[in-house]
Design a protein around this motif. Structure first.
Motif, PDB file in Angstrom:
ATOM      1  N   GLU A   1       2.727  -0.371 -12.417  1.00  0.00           N
ATOM      2  CA  GLU A   1       1.425   0.277 -12.237  1.00  0.00           C
ATOM      3  C   GLU A   1       1.434   1.020 -10.903  1.00  0.00           C
ATOM      4  O   GLU A   1       1.669   0.421  -9.854  1.00  0.00           O
ATOM      5  N   ARG A   2       1.182   2.337 -10.953  1.00  0.00           N
ATOM      6  CA  ARG A   2       1.202   3.132  -9.730  1.00  0.00           C
ATOM      7  C   ARG A   2       0.005   2.778  -8.860  1.00  0.00           C
ATOM      8  O   ARG A   2      -1.136   2.707  -9.333  1.00  0.00           O
ATOM      9  N   LEU A   3       0.245   2.580  -7.558  1.00  0.00           N
ATOM     10  CA  LEU A   3      -0.815   2.151  -6.659  1.00  0.00           C
ATOM     11  C   LEU A   3      -1.688   3.321  -6.230  1.00  0.00           C
ATOM     12  O   LEU A   3      -1.197   4.381  -5.848  1.00  0.00           O
ATOM     13  N   THR A   4      -2.980   3.089  -6.267  1.00  0.00           N
ATOM     14  CA  THR A   4      -3.954   4.025  -5.711  1.00  0.00           C
ATOM     15  C   THR A   4      -4.773   3.366  -4.621  1.00  0.00           C
ATOM     16  O   THR A   4      -5.603   4.010  -3.980  1.00  0.00           O
ATOM     17  N   ALA A   5      -4.542   2.075  -4.389  1.00  0.00           N
ATOM     18  CA  ALA A   5      -5.230   1.303  -3.359  1.00  0.00           C
ATOM     19  C   ALA A   5      -4.341   0.119  -3.007  1.00  0.00           C
ATOM     20  O   ALA A   5      -3.432  -0.236  -3.764  1.00  0.00           O
ATOM     21  N   PRO A   6      -4.552  -0.510  -1.841  1.00  0.00           N
ATOM     22  CA  PRO A   6      -3.751  -1.679  -1.475  1.00  0.00           C
ATOM     23  C   PRO A   6      -3.871  -2.788  -2.522  1.00  0.00           C
ATOM     24  O   PRO A   6      -4.940  -3.015  -3.085  1.00  0.00           O
TER      25      PRO A   6
ATOM     26  N   GLU B   1       0.845  -1.199   0.000  1.00  0.00           N
ATOM     27  CA  GLU B   1       0.000   0.000   0.000  1.00  0.00           C
ATOM     28  C   GLU B   1       0.876   1.243   0.000  1.00  0.00           C
ATOM     29  O   GLU B   1       1.861   1.320   0.729  1.00  0.00           O
ATOM     30  N   ASP B   2       0.545   2.197  -0.829  1.00  0.00           N
ATOM     31  CA  ASP B   2       1.217   3.494  -0.809  1.00  0.00           C
ATOM     32  C   ASP B   2       0.648   4.331   0.322  1.00  0.00           C
ATOM     33  O   ASP B   2      -0.548   4.269   0.615  1.00  0.00           O
ATOM     34  N   LEU B   3       1.485   5.119   0.995  1.00  0.00           N
ATOM     35  CA  LEU B   3       1.050   5.936   2.125  1.00  0.00           C
ATOM     36  C   LEU B   3       1.051   7.421   1.776  1.00  0.00           C
ATOM     37  O   LEU B   3       1.459   8.261   2.567  1.00  0.00           O
ATOM     38  N   GLY B   4       0.586   7.728   0.578  1.00  0.00           N
ATOM     39  CA  GLY B   4       0.544   9.125   0.165  1.00  0.00           C
ATOM     40  C   GLY B   4       1.904   9.692  -0.169  1.00  0.00           C
ATOM     41  O   GLY B   4       2.151  10.883   0.009  1.00  0.00           O
ATOM     42  N   SER B   5       2.799   8.850  -0.659  1.00  0.00           N
ATOM     43  CA  SER B   5       4.165   9.285  -0.950  1.00  0.00           C
ATOM     44  C   SER B   5       4.174  10.285  -2.097  1.00  0.00           C
ATOM     45  O   SER B   5       3.290  10.285  -2.965  1.00  0.00           O
ATOM     46  N   LYS B   6       5.209  11.119  -2.107  1.00  0.00           N
ATOM     47  CA  LYS B   6       5.332  12.150  -3.145  1.00  0.00           C
ATOM     48  C   LYS B   6       5.641  11.544  -4.507  1.00  0.00           C
ATOM     49  O   LYS B   6       5.092  11.976  -5.532  1.00  0.00           O
ATOM     50  N   ASN B   7       6.512  10.531  -4.537  1.00  0.00           N
ATOM     51  CA  ASN B   7       6.976   9.976  -5.805  1.00  0.00           C
ATOM     52  C   ASN B   7       6.352   8.636  -6.161  1.00  0.00           C
ATOM     53  O   ASN B   7       6.735   8.013  -7.141  1.00  0.00           O
TER      54      ASN B   7
ATOM     55  N   THR C   1       4.315   4.700  -5.288  1.00  0.00           N
ATOM     56  CA  THR C   1       4.670   3.295  -5.108  1.00  0.00           C
ATOM     57  C   THR C   1       4.106   2.546  -6.299  1.00  0.00           C
ATOM     58  O   THR C   1       2.932   2.718  -6.658  1.00  0.00           O
ATOM     59  N   TRP C   2       4.929   1.706  -6.910  1.00  0.00           N
ATOM     60  CA  TRP C   2       4.553   1.039  -8.156  1.00  0.00           C
ATOM     61  C   TRP C   2       4.674  -0.476  -7.995  1.00  0.00           C
ATOM     62  O   TRP C   2       5.613  -0.978  -7.376  1.00  0.00           O
TER      63      TRP C   2
ATOM     64  N   VAL D   1       7.843  -7.145  -8.992  1.00  0.00           N
ATOM     65  CA  VAL D   1       8.730  -5.988  -9.033  1.00  0.00           C
ATOM     66  C   VAL D   1       8.019  -4.804  -8.378  1.00  0.00           C
ATOM     67  O   VAL D   1       6.898  -4.453  -8.755  1.00  0.00           O
ATOM     68  N   VAL D   2       8.679  -4.199  -7.400  1.00  0.00           N
ATOM     69  CA  VAL D   2       8.128  -3.082  -6.638  1.00  0.00           C
ATOM     70  C   VAL D   2       9.045  -1.882  -6.839  1.00  0.00           C
ATOM     71  O   VAL D   2      10.270  -2.011  -6.783  1.00  0.00           O
ATOM     72  N   ARG D   3       8.453  -0.719  -7.078  1.00  0.00           N
ATOM     73  CA  ARG D   3       9.249   0.501  -7.197  1.00  0.00           C
ATOM     74  C   ARG D   3       8.756   1.513  -6.180  1.00  0.00           C
ATOM     75  O   ARG D   3       7.568   1.828  -6.123  1.00  0.00           O
TER      76      ARG D   3
END
Length: 225
Positions: free
Chosen positions: A179-184, A166-172, A174-175, A192-194
Motif C-alpha cells: 500500500e503506497r503511503l500518503t501519511a505516516p 513516512e514517505d518524504l515526497g519521493s518520486k517512486n 514508499t510502500w 514488508v517495506v518497498r
C-alpha cells in the motif's frame, strides 16, 4: 534537538510544535521548512536550497513555497506583533529571525552505533538506529540506500517507543505491505517495506540479556553469516 522561542517549543525528533496554549498543527512540509530555517539560523536560506530540500527531483511553482511560509506564519506568529519569526530576504529566500534556545535531548542509554532495527533486502542490508532515520541517496545527512529508484530524501523511519514510516515526497513512492503511503504509518517487526522498486523486510533487533549480544537470527536472513 529542541528549539524554544517565544511561547513555542519545536521538538525536531518528535516532530511536534507546542505552545503555552497546547499543540500547534503544521503540515509535514511546513514543519520541514521551519526546521530547516531553525537549523540554518541566523543565515538566509535560498529558495533553491529550500526547493532541493523539500522537493528533491520535483519541479514546483514558487507559489507552493509561499503557501508554506504563510502556513508557518499563521501557526507560530503572535498576531499582536507586527514582526514575524520568518523573514523574507528579498532576492534570496527566507531566514529565521529571533532568539532561540536550542537544547539536545538527554543522552541515550543505548550503546552508540548499535542498530535498533534493519531493513533486509535480497542484496542490501540497511542499519537503522533509535530516533530519526532518513533514507535516500547522494546526501550527507541521509542513510544511503543503493538503488536507482531511490530519491535523495526518500523516506523517514522513526524508532522510539513505537516505529513509524513516512514517505518524504519521493518520486517512486514508499510502500508498506503493498500500500503506497500518503501519511505516516506504524511499522511492525516483519512488515514488508518497498522504497521505489527496492523491497525490504523490516526487522527489529531483539534486546539482549545482560550476558547476550544483540543480533538478528540467521534464520531471519540467511545471507547474514
Amino acid at each position: 534537538m529542541k528549539y524554544t522561542f517565544g511561547s513555542l517549543c519545536i521538538d525536531a525528533d518528535a516532530r511536534t510544535v507546542t505552545s503555552t496554549e497546547g499543540a500547534v498543527h503544521l503540515t509535514r512540509k511546513a514543519f520541514d521548512l521551519l526546521l530547516l530555517l531553525l537549523e540554518r539560523r541566523p543565515n538566509a536560506v535560498s529558495k533553491e536550497q529550500i526547493y532541493s530540500h523539500l522537493w528533491p527531483d520535483t519541479f514546483v511553482a514558487e507559489s507552493a513555497l509561499q503557501t508554506l511560509v504563510h502556513e508557518i506564519r499563521q501557526a507560530i506568529d503572535d498576531r499582536d506583533l507586527q514582526q514575524s519569526w520568518i523573514c523574507t530576504v528579498h532576492g534570496i529566500g527566507y531566514r529565521f529571525a529571533g532568539q532561540v534556545l536550542a537544547s539536545h535531548p538527554a543522552p541515550s542509554t543505548t550503546q552508540p552505533g548499535r542498530p535498533a532495527a534493519w531493513l533486509l533486502g535480497e542484496s542490501i542490508r540497511v542499519a537503522l538506529h533509535a530516533g530519526e532515520n532518513i533514507l535516500g541517496r547522494g546526501l550527507e545527512e541521509v542513510i544511503e540506500v543503493e538503488a536507482p529508484t531511490i530519491s535523495r530524501r526518500h523516506a523517514r523511519i522513526i524508532i522510539g517507543d513505537s516505529v513509524t514510516l513516512e514517505d518524504l515526497g519521493s518520486k517512486n513512492g514508499t510502500w508498506l505491505e503493498d500500500e503506497r503511503l500518503t501519511a505516516p504509518r506504524a511499522l511492525a517487526d516483519g512488515d514488508v517495506v518497498r522504497l521505489g522498486s527496492a523491497r525490504f523486510t523490516f526487522r527489529l533487533v531483539r534486546q539482549p540479556k545482560s550476558t547476550e549480544s544483540t543480533e538478528i537470527s540467521r534464520d531471519d536472513h540467511p545471507q547474514i553469516k
